[in-house]
Enzyme design. Sequence first.
Site, PDB file in Angstrom:
ATOM      1  N   GLY A 250      -3.293   2.614  -2.655  1.00 27.90           N
ATOM      2  CA  GLY A 250      -2.461   3.348  -1.845  1.00 27.90           C
ATOM      3  C   GLY A 250      -2.837   2.953  -0.364  1.00 27.90           C
ATOM      4  O   GLY A 250      -2.193   3.246   0.648  1.00 27.90           O
ATOM      5  N   ASP A 251      -4.224   2.925  -0.273  1.00 28.69           N
ATOM      6  CA  ASP A 251      -4.723   2.705   0.906  1.00 28.69           C
ATOM      7  C   ASP A 251      -4.384   1.373   1.672  1.00 28.69           C
ATOM      8  O   ASP A 251      -4.175   1.149   2.810  1.00 28.69           O
ATOM      9  CB  ASP A 251      -6.394   2.787   1.219  1.00 28.69           C
TER      10      ASP A 251
END
Length: 307
Positions: A250-251
């Site tokens: 997600g990052d």
Amino acid sequence: MIYTVTFNPSLDYIVSVEDFTLGLTNRTSSELMLPGGKGLNVSMVLGNLGIANTALGFSAGFTGAEIIRRVEEMGVHTDFIALERGISRINLKLKSIDGTEINGCGPEISEDAVEELMKKLDRLQEEDVLVLAGSIPNTMPDDSYSRMMKRLEQQNVRVVVDATKDLLVNVLAYHPFLVKPNNYELGEIFGTDLKSREDVIPYAKKMKEMGAVNVLVSMGKEGAVLAAGDGNIYEAPAPNGTLVNGVGAGDSMVAGFLAGWLEKHAYSHAFYMGLSAGSASAFSDLLATKQEIETVYRQVMNEEEKK
């Protein structure tokens, strides 16, 4: 310039243990130690893509010094505030039992230290990008993200927020440039279960109506949805590949989106770069390299051209 904030960075001690047994002495079959924290992950992927950025946050003790050493070794500039007490946390992640980890608490962060960080943020200028990612340590006020955004209102800084529940909802009034919940987090906010991209779209629109400029929703193997600042909805399934490590995916999506936006200022390109970067990290033992992201991006665009 892009700035990321990681309030509670970590050294992630990632180990494999064959035939792990409770109550007995177990020995590792593999070991890996990496700097961790959502903001740092964004910084490292941006660095892999050749985009200069500065990682802000707090560090303490010998572990804090080691986190900074390792991050700078990867080519990321850091401007951390050194705390006088405690040590930055070590997170133990047991790779051989999926999802099993023990995360440390981290040091106490004083009001003076928070104000020192705020003064660093006061120097940000128009068109700078600030990434606020992850939870807030229990030693800090739970409205810290909102306070930061309110303080930055007159500076026209583009703010990205990757957080959950009230922490995310409470910043929407300050019109963040990008928020990135996953489908479970988005469903939790609105009290519903969101499984498909079609399910996600109306709720991503709702979050946009609540103030976010862009709402990017990550969905694992289902892909992603973007309710974009240009009024369009972009959605695509995840590219084909084998899930190796979901940590940091997600990052990486946030980093890819920002890289794509800075490159062309086109939401479609930013979306597909975000999808590619998130998937490339999920397909890799470590955070994705530029080459890995570019390979997945070509695959994604080939699939889009077939539609």
